[in-house]
Design an enzyme around this catalytic site. Structure first.
Site, PDB file in Angstrom:
ATOM      1  N   HIS A   1       0.833  -1.198   0.000  1.00 53.13           N
ATOM      2  CA  HIS A   1       0.000   0.000   0.000  1.00 53.13           C
ATOM      3  C   HIS A   1       0.867   1.247   0.000  1.00 53.13           C
ATOM      4  CE1 HIS A   1       0.574   0.932   4.364  1.00 53.13           C
ATOM      5  NE2 HIS A   1       0.654  -0.375   4.489  1.00 53.13           N
TER       6      HIS A   1
ATOM      7  N   GLU B   1      -5.149   0.670   2.756  1.00 55.97           N
ATOM      8  CA  GLU B   1      -4.798  -0.291   3.800  1.00 55.97           C
ATOM      9  C   GLU B   1      -4.879   0.325   5.181  1.00 55.97           C
ATOM     10  OE1 GLU B   1      -2.612  -2.926   6.483  1.00 55.97           O
ATOM     11  OE2 GLU B   1      -2.196  -0.811   6.064  1.00 55.97           O
ATOM     12  N   GLU B   2      -4.509   1.596   5.287  1.00 57.97           N
ATOM     13  CA  GLU B   2      -4.531   2.268   6.576  1.00 57.97           C
ATOM     14  C   GLU B   2      -5.910   2.823   6.912  1.00 57.97           C
ATOM     15  OE1 GLU B   2      -2.177   1.923   8.475  1.00 57.97           O
ATOM     16  OE2 GLU B   2      -0.236   1.972   7.453  1.00 57.97           O
TER      17      GLU B   2
ATOM     18  N   GLU C   1       4.742  -5.724   4.228  1.00 56.76           N
ATOM     19  CA  GLU C   1       4.528  -5.084   5.522  1.00 56.76           C
ATOM     20  C   GLU C   1       5.799  -5.135   6.384  1.00 56.76           C
ATOM     21  OE1 GLU C   1       2.189  -3.376   6.920  1.00 56.76           O
ATOM     22  OE2 GLU C   1       0.582  -3.567   5.433  1.00 56.76           O
TER      23      GLU C   1
ATOM     24  N   ASP D   1       6.346   2.016   6.726  1.00 58.35           N
ATOM     25  CA  ASP D   1       5.024   1.409   6.511  1.00 58.35           C
ATOM     26  C   ASP D   1       4.255   2.131   5.418  1.00 58.35           C
ATOM     27  OD1 ASP D   1       2.777  -0.147   6.872  1.00 58.35           O
ATOM     28  OD2 ASP D   1       2.145   0.828   8.720  1.00 58.35           O
TER      29      ASP D   1
ATOM     30  N   HIS E   1       4.366   4.619  12.013  1.00 60.28           N
ATOM     31  CA  HIS E   1       3.281   5.420  12.583  1.00 60.28           C
ATOM     32  C   HIS E   1       3.771   6.424  13.626  1.00 60.28           C
ATOM     33  CE1 HIS E   1      -0.308   2.582  11.424  1.00 60.28           C
ATOM     34  NE2 HIS E   1       0.644   2.590  10.503  1.00 60.28           N
TER      35      HIS E   1
ATOM     36  N   ASP F   1      -0.726   4.254   0.758  1.00 63.51           N
ATOM     37  CA  ASP F   1      -1.346   5.203   1.679  1.00 63.51           C
ATOM     38  C   ASP F   1      -0.640   5.141   3.025  1.00 63.51           C
ATOM     39  OD1 ASP F   1      -2.544   2.574   1.974  1.00 63.51           O
ATOM     40  OD2 ASP F   1      -4.030   3.472   3.307  1.00 63.51           O
TER      41      ASP F   1
END
Length: 390
Positions: A75, A142-143, A171, A108, A359, A77
């Site tokens: 992903h 995905e997020e 991931e 990520d 994150h 995003d």
């Protein structure tokens, strides 16, 4: 530095510069298309919609015909950067300092997307004709709610007659150092709401009211203990966490009428959403004692699963060891990922960067790890098509 490493670094920085906070694409898919299309990949840009969820842009790319077909998934995003003033550098500037590239999504998982894209392009350039097919499944959801992303991209591909033999999701799986962990499965996730109804009244006259809070506490205690299970061969014990307890009562002299709580259960392969919700229902009913309550569960699209260890998992371990010097252990820990959707179409494993800063403020990844990850993905491609594990 190899051309593969150089491209992986450049792509990582280009992707980080895209403001692709879910569900915005921010130009990230165009960055990939500009690299893949001239190399001969067929490119499909797909936007999916559904009432109640944001529209999402996705990308599917394929080169080659027939089996074996290895697809990389990821992903572009990212989660919001938070307080940008707290970052050392602008979170979308992709600055390099102390041998690391800094920015939201570096770990990520834009770094991994860049690494497997560079590995695929390098492999295609040096292995013609291809023995099978290489593909990329890239989403921007995905997020977020994961409604208009990978799940629909897979459905679309299946309708086109696409068949994947194996999938690798990029991931951030590693805990301490690159090469220490491969995900071969994921726990399920079930979220519930418990609402207890009482009778509002004056705190000085409790006999005229029914305070819902003690009832709620009693019910929640029953949901937590005893433990749901002791774990299984591949999984840790299932675990219920209380997320919120809300009354919404600003007064100090009023017994509230309603109290509610939200909880989430990360469950192993001993349960399904149906059997787990039935167990929670049973526990609540056993201690309700006349309390008036409602127990409900959110729709669940995250079931526990394990990918069987086979030739594909073995060659991944060997490729990781060849470039990291570490023997990766198999894990099913952590949260959910898009692998939960992919497992319905083909065997899937996950391997990416070290997740230490994902994150977080000042998310960053060592450039050396991007180089090594691209080398590992390249080695997986070499072994996969050389040994044809289908």
């Amino acid at each position: 530095m190899s051309q593969r490493s150089e491209l992986a670094r450049e792509l990582t920085r280009a992707l980080i510069r895209c403001h692709s906070v879910t569900p915005q694409d921010g130009g990230a898919l165009a960055v990939l298309e500009e690299q893949l299309k001239p190399a001969g990949f067929a490119i499909y840009r797909l936007r999916f919609s559904e009432p109640g969820a944001p529209d999402v842009d996705n990308l599917y790319a394929r080169i080659g015909n027939g089996a074996p077909y290895l697809v990389f998934a990821g992903h572009t995003d990212v989660v919001p950067p938070g307080d940008t003033a707290a970052w050392r550098f602008d979170p979308f500037s992709a600055e390099i300092a102390e041998g690391e590239v800094w920015g939201r999504g570096a770990v990520d998982m834009k770094g991994a997307v860049a690494a497997f894209t560079a590995a695929a392009l390098d492999y295609v350039a040096t292995h013609q004709p291809l023995k099978g097919s290489i593909g990329l499944l890239i989403t921007g959801d995905e997020e977020g709610p994961s409604v208009n992303g990978t799940v629909k991209l897979l459905q679309w591909a299946a309708k086109q007659g696409e068949h994947f033999d194996h999938c690798l999701v990029g991931e951030p799986t590693n805990v301490e150092a690159l090469g220490d962990t491969i995900k071969i499965g994921r726990r399920g996730s079930l979220t519930g709401t418990l609402v207890v109804h009482g009778t509002q009244g004056h705190v000085a006259y409790p006999q005229r009211a029914d305070n819902p809070i003690p009832h709620l506490l009693r019910l929640l205690t029953a949901l937590i203990a005893p433990p749901l299970d002791d774990g299984s061969a591949e999984f840790d014990p299932s675990h219920l966490e209380i997320l919120t307890v809300d009354v919404g009562n600003p007064a100090t002299n009023v017994i509230p009428a309603t109290a509610r709580a939200r909880f989430n259960i990360r469950f192993n392969d001993l349960w399904t959403p149906q059997t787990l919700s039935a167990e929670i229902d049973r526990r609540a009913a056993a201690v309700a004692g006349g309390a008036r309550y409602e127990l409900s569960f959110d729709p669940c699209n995250a079931l526990a699963f394990v990918t069987a260890r086979d030739h594909f998992t073995d060659l991944a371990v060997e490729a990781i060891a060849a470039h990291s010097g570490r023997i990766a252990h198999f894990s099913t820990s952590g949260g959910t990922s898009d692998a939960r959707f992919i497992r319905n179409y083909c065997p899937v494993i996950e391997f990416g960067l070290v997740g230490a800063t994902m994150h977080k403020i000042d998310e960053r990844v060592p450039l050396a790890d991007i180089d090594t990850l691209a080398d590992i993905y390249s080695e997986i491609l070499e072994r996969y098509f050389d040994q044809a594990p289908v």
